[in-house]
Design a protein around this motif. Structure first.
Motif, PDB file in Angstrom:
ATOM      1  N   ALA A 425      22.194  19.186   7.423  1.00 36.95           N
ATOM      2  CA  ALA A 425      22.242  19.529   8.846  1.00 36.95           C
ATOM      3  C   ALA A 425      22.766  20.949   8.989  1.00 36.95           C
ATOM      4  O   ALA A 425      23.620  21.392   8.214  1.00 36.95           O
ATOM      5  CB  ALA A 425      23.144  18.562   9.603  1.00 36.95           C
ATOM      6  N   TRP A 426      22.220  21.644   9.965  1.00 42.47           N
ATOM      7  CA  TRP A 426      22.778  22.935  10.340  1.00 42.47           C
ATOM      8  C   TRP A 426      23.964  22.707  11.280  1.00 42.47           C
ATOM      9  O   TRP A 426      24.059  21.630  11.905  1.00 42.47           O
ATOM     10  CB  TRP A 426      21.712  23.789  11.024  1.00 42.47           C
ATOM     11  N   ARG A 473      32.508  15.907  12.774  1.00 43.58           N
ATOM     12  CA  ARG A 473      33.061  14.563  12.916  1.00 43.58           C
ATOM     13  C   ARG A 473      32.187  13.559  12.156  1.00 43.58           C
ATOM     14  O   ARG A 473      32.693  12.652  11.488  1.00 43.58           O
ATOM     15  CB  ARG A 473      33.125  14.173  14.398  1.00 43.58           C
ATOM     16  N   SER A 474      30.869  13.722  12.263  1.00 42.51           N
ATOM     17  CA  SER A 474      29.952  12.831  11.542  1.00 42.51           C
ATOM     18  C   SER A 474      30.066  13.018  10.042  1.00 42.51           C
ATOM     19  O   SER A 474      29.961  12.058   9.271  1.00 42.51           O
ATOM     20  CB  SER A 474      28.516  13.086  11.997  1.00 42.51           C
ATOM     21  N   ALA A 475      30.281  14.259   9.611  1.00 40.51           N
ATOM     22  CA  ALA A 475      30.412  14.535   8.181  1.00 40.51           C
ATOM     23  C   ALA A 475      31.668  13.858   7.618  1.00 40.51           C
ATOM     24  O   ALA A 475      31.674  13.383   6.476  1.00 40.51           O
ATOM     25  CB  ALA A 475      30.452  16.035   7.932  1.00 40.51           C
ATOM     26  N   GLU A 481      25.214  13.836   5.059  1.00 41.25           N
ATOM     27  CA  GLU A 481      25.658  14.125   3.691  1.00 41.25           C
ATOM     28  C   GLU A 481      26.256  15.519   3.554  1.00 41.25           C
ATOM     29  O   GLU A 481      27.230  15.716   2.824  1.00 41.25           O
ATOM     30  CB  GLU A 481      24.483  13.969   2.718  1.00 41.25           C
ATOM     31  N   ASP A 482      25.668  16.504   4.266  1.00 42.06           N
ATOM     32  CA  ASP A 482      26.185  17.859   4.111  1.00 42.06           C
ATOM     33  C   ASP A 482      25.767  18.710   5.297  1.00 42.06           C
ATOM     34  O   ASP A 482      24.663  18.560   5.840  1.00 42.06           O
ATOM     35  CB  ASP A 482      25.655  18.494   2.818  1.00 42.06           C
ATOM     36  N   ILE A 483      26.645  19.574   5.712  1.00 41.22           N
ATOM     37  CA  ILE A 483      26.343  20.596   6.721  1.00 41.22           C
ATOM     38  C   ILE A 483      26.290  21.922   5.986  1.00 41.22           C
ATOM     39  O   ILE A 483      27.191  22.245   5.196  1.00 41.22           O
ATOM     40  CB  ILE A 483      27.416  20.627   7.829  1.00 41.22           C
ATOM     41  N   ASP A 485      25.146  26.265   5.713  1.00 38.42           N
ATOM     42  CA  ASP A 485      24.841  27.556   6.320  1.00 38.42           C
ATOM     43  C   ASP A 485      23.320  27.687   6.377  1.00 38.42           C
ATOM     44  O   ASP A 485      22.646  27.518   5.339  1.00 38.42           O
ATOM     45  CB  ASP A 485      25.433  28.662   5.441  1.00 38.42           C
ATOM     46  N   PRO A 486      22.736  27.967   7.542  1.00 39.54           N
ATOM     47  CA  PRO A 486      21.275  28.070   7.622  1.00 39.54           C
ATOM     48  C   PRO A 486      20.679  29.023   6.596  1.00 39.54           C
ATOM     49  O   PRO A 486      19.545  28.831   6.145  1.00 39.54           O
ATOM     50  CB  PRO A 486      21.037  28.562   9.050  1.00 39.54           C
ATOM     51  N   ARG A 487      21.439  30.043   6.209  1.00 35.72           N
ATOM     52  CA  ARG A 487      20.919  31.023   5.254  1.00 35.72           C
ATOM     53  C   ARG A 487      20.789  30.449   3.842  1.00 35.72           C
ATOM     54  O   ARG A 487      20.129  31.052   2.989  1.00 35.72           O
ATOM     55  CB  ARG A 487      21.826  32.257   5.255  1.00 35.72           C
ATOM     56  N   GLU A 488      21.427  29.305   3.581  1.00 40.32           N
ATOM     57  CA  GLU A 488      21.326  28.664   2.275  1.00 40.32           C
ATOM     58  C   GLU A 488      20.153  27.681   2.184  1.00 40.32           C
ATOM     59  O   GLU A 488      19.892  27.124   1.113  1.00 40.32           O
ATOM     60  CB  GLU A 488      22.621  27.884   1.983  1.00 40.32           C
ATOM     61  N   THR A 489      19.459  27.494   3.290  1.00 39.14           N
ATOM     62  CA  THR A 489      18.457  26.427   3.346  1.00 39.14           C
ATOM     63  C   THR A 489      17.341  26.623   2.337  1.00 39.14           C
ATOM     64  O   THR A 489      16.924  25.673   1.665  1.00 39.14           O
ATOM     65  CB  THR A 489      17.873  26.321   4.762  1.00 39.14           C
ATOM     66  N   ARG A 490      16.832  27.834   2.227  1.00 37.67           N
ATOM     67  CA  ARG A 490      15.724  28.061   1.286  1.00 37.67           C
ATOM     68  C   ARG A 490      16.129  27.685  -0.141  1.00 37.67           C
ATOM     69  O   ARG A 490      15.359  27.035  -0.864  1.00 37.67           O
ATOM     70  CB  ARG A 490      15.245  29.509   1.348  1.00 37.67           C
ATOM     71  N   THR A 491      17.327  28.090  -0.559  1.00 35.60           N
ATOM     72  CA  THR A 491      17.777  27.776  -1.918  1.00 35.60           C
ATOM     73  C   THR A 491      17.813  26.267  -2.140  1.00 35.60           C
ATOM     74  O   THR A 491      17.370  25.760  -3.186  1.00 35.60           O
ATOM     75  CB  THR A 491      19.167  28.382  -2.162  1.00 35.60           C
ATOM     76  N   LEU A 492      18.315  25.536  -1.146  1.00 39.10           N
ATOM     77  CA  LEU A 492      18.410  24.089  -1.282  1.00 39.10           C
ATOM     78  C   LEU A 492      17.034  23.433  -1.261  1.00 39.10           C
ATOM     79  O   LEU A 492      16.798  22.445  -1.978  1.00 39.10           O
ATOM     80  CB  LEU A 492      19.286  23.526  -0.165  1.00 39.10           C
ATOM     81  N   LEU A 493      16.114  23.956  -0.476  1.00 34.63           N
ATOM     82  CA  LEU A 493      14.756  23.407  -0.453  1.00 34.63           C
ATOM     83  C   LEU A 493      14.026  23.683  -1.767  1.00 34.63           C
ATOM     84  O   LEU A 493      13.266  22.836  -2.247  1.00 34.63           O
ATOM     85  CB  LEU A 493      13.966  23.978   0.727  1.00 34.63           C
ATOM     86  N   CYS A 494      14.256  24.845  -2.342  1.00 34.52           N
ATOM     87  CA  CYS A 494      13.646  25.127  -3.651  1.00 34.52           C
ATOM     88  C   CYS A 494      14.230  24.218  -4.723  1.00 34.52           C
ATOM     89  O   CYS A 494      13.511  23.754  -5.623  1.00 34.52           O
ATOM     90  CB  CYS A 494      13.846  26.602  -4.015  1.00 34.52           C
ATOM     91  N   GLU A 495      15.534  23.940  -4.638  1.00 33.51           N
ATOM     92  CA  GLU A 495      16.127  22.975  -5.560  1.00 33.51           C
ATOM     93  C   GLU A 495      15.463  21.607  -5.389  1.00 33.51           C
ATOM     94  O   GLU A 495      15.137  20.931  -6.369  1.00 33.51           O
ATOM     95  CB  GLU A 495      17.622  22.851  -5.310  1.00 33.51           C
TER      96      GLU A 495
END
Length: 515
Positions: A425-426, A473-475, A481-483, A485-495
């Motif tokens: 989640a962002w 609060r949900s986290a 599972e995880d919140i 940084d939007p800028r990290e999204t590409r790295t996580l999607l490639c993983e």
């Protein structure tokens, strides 16, 4: 003695077939702004790669000694070719021969082409321009009797949808079974202004009192907005390019895996503007397509079905070279709320991903199904339940990123809750059974109505409830599972794409009956 005379006759018969409908009809065809079937094949196939099958079929005219005088070729041209360096089956209607209507060989040739694609496990590309085997009234006089409508080819059409990628390009006036063949595809394209698709053309429709031109009845402005056809382009050459791009993301058949391309984009690339991509004002809209393009490999996003089911954006893309299927909510269309068309588009796209072993990336911002009388009349719940079934029957790897809202039934379709999925989640994300704005009056009705100042009481309750809706609060409760940084999204999607690659399994997908 040799067989040279027969070889000479073979060459002559092939020259006769290459004339198609003759100079006059070919000229009229080109004057209408259309390529001939053989020009189309040359335009989509790799140079010199087309190997025709059944090129000698047609209607011969013989003299009293049994010698061939002339030949009208079959109005269906088919064979194998290379497209983008990969083998495919190509089949094209020849409109210059009796308007592409059925002749004695078309039905058998259609079946042969579909069998060839199925049994050789090769993608099928249909260049459709006519009825494509549906027959014509003229056949009554030719045959001396009428025929009960049959679709002997349809068994093979249906089987191929589960086995090989099927692309159909509607390149002229397409009616009857020709129109059905266009719709029975994984990806379809119409050429703006020169293509039409309809059940029956204007002369038949006029009998029910509707006087319409071909474009008014079945133009691309109709069928790319109702989901019959995926996309529209300006020229036939663009249609060929769209077909090539679509197939590049898919395997030759379900018995293979989608091919990876050499990665050219850094998986660790960070786009700073993503930090401000989602407005703080929850009622403000934003453009989703630039976000998608920033997260996938540069230039790899291939959108499909842009003009219909507009609450989601769907398309194929690559992550670190791996092909994936991307679904993204579009807040510009009813705030991302699903109508029946959006649910249908979602279902169809998930089924495509499942059939051809494409991992799914789902970017979520939805307030649920659309509400109101029109939504109820359109059967939104029925279409939405089918979408939920598609998710829960899918087995391909899945990753969801909640960008902003995740409310209601459409949010429940963001992933299969009974198996492992990657999910992030962002910080802009918020979720629940329904948006707070719509639920306060129901949940706190008595408290609000019993207050001395109902407006103030409602505001107090809303502020109290909102203080508990932070994704952090949900986290804490491991609801998310995880919140990130939007800028990290590409790295996580490639993983995710690299983790998913070895999990993909070949074979035919089997579904139960959708509700």
């Amino acid at each position: 003695m040799t067989w040279q005379p027969e070889i000479d006759e073979l060459a002559w018969r092939r020259r006769l077939a290459e004339r198609m409908g003759g100079e006059d009809k070919v000229a009229r065809h080109r004057e209408a702004g259309k390529l001939t079937v053989r020009e189309r094949i040359a335009g989509i196939a790799d140079a010199g790669s087309f190997r025709e099958v059944g090129g000698l079929s047609g209607s011969g005219r013989y003299d009293s000694n049994g010698r061939l005088v002339d030949l009208v070729p079959s109005n269906l041209v088919m064979g194998r070719a290379q497209v983008g360096g990969r083998p495919v089956v190509l089949v094209g209607d020849d409109f210059t021969v009796r308007g592409g209507a059925n002749d004695g060989a078309v039905g058998d040739k259609l079946i042969h082409a579909e069998k060839m694609a199925h049994d050789l496990r090769l993608p099928m590309i249909r260049l459709v321009d006519g009825t494509g085997g549906g027959g014509s009234v003229r056949n009554i006089e030719i045959k001396g009797h009428t025929l009960i409508p049959t679709m002997k080819v349809w068994q093979h059409v249906v089987e191929n949808m589960s086995v090989v990628p099927v692309v159909s390009l509607a390149l002229g006036s397409v009616a009857g079974m020709g129109a059905a063949r266009v719709a029975a595809s994984h990806y379809s394209v119409m050429v703006r202004e020169t293509s039409q698709v309809f059940t029956e053309g204007p002369p038949v429709v006029a009998r029910i009192g509707q006087q319409l031109t071909k474009g008014e009845l079945g133009g691309s402005h109709i069928h790319t907005r109702n989901g019959v056809v995926d996309d529209e382009v300006a020229t036939e050459q663009e249609a060929f390019e769209q077909a090539r791009r679509f197939l590049s993301y898919l395997p030759a058949s379900v018995h293979e895996l989608p091919p990876r391309t050499e990665p050219t984009d850094d998986p660790a690339r960070r786009d700073e503007w993503l930090l401000a991509a989602i407005p703080r004002d929850g009622r403000a809209v934003y453009k989703i397509r630039p976000i998608v393009q920033a997260l996938v490999d540069d230039g790899s996003f291939f959108e499909t079905g842009r003009q219909w089911g507009c609450a989601i954006v769907t398309g194929l893309a690559r992550l670190d070279g791996w092909p994936v299927a991307v679904i993204a909510s579009d807040p510009y269309f009813h705030g991302g709320g699903w109508d029946s068309a959006t649910a249908e588009k979602f279902t169809r796209f998930v089924d495509l991903a499942q059939a051809f072993h494409l991992p799914v990336v789902n970017l979520v911002d939805t307030a649920g199904f659309q509400i109101g009388l029109e939504a109820e009349q359109a059967g939104t719940m029925r279409h939405g339940v089918r979408a939920l079934a598609a998710v829960y029957q899918a087995t391909v790897p899945w990753c969801s990123v909640i960008l902003r809202r995740a409310y209601g039934m459409s949010a429940a379709a963001h992933q299969h809750m009974g198996r492992f999925n990657c999910r992030y989640a962002w910080p802009s994300a918020n979720w629940g059974a329904m948006p707070i704005e719509g639920g306060l009056e129901v949940a706190y009705k008595a408290e609000i109505e019993g207050a001395d100042d109902p407006v103030q009481k409602r505001a107090e309750i809303e502020q109290r409830v909102r203080s508990l809706t932070s994704p952090f609060r949900s986290a804490e409760a491991f609801v998310i599972e995880d919140i990130i940084d939007p800028r990290e999204t590409r790295t996580l999607l490639c993983e995710f794409a690299n983790l998913a690659a070895p999990l993909r399994e070949t074979g035919i997908s089997r579904f139960g009956i959708r509700p």
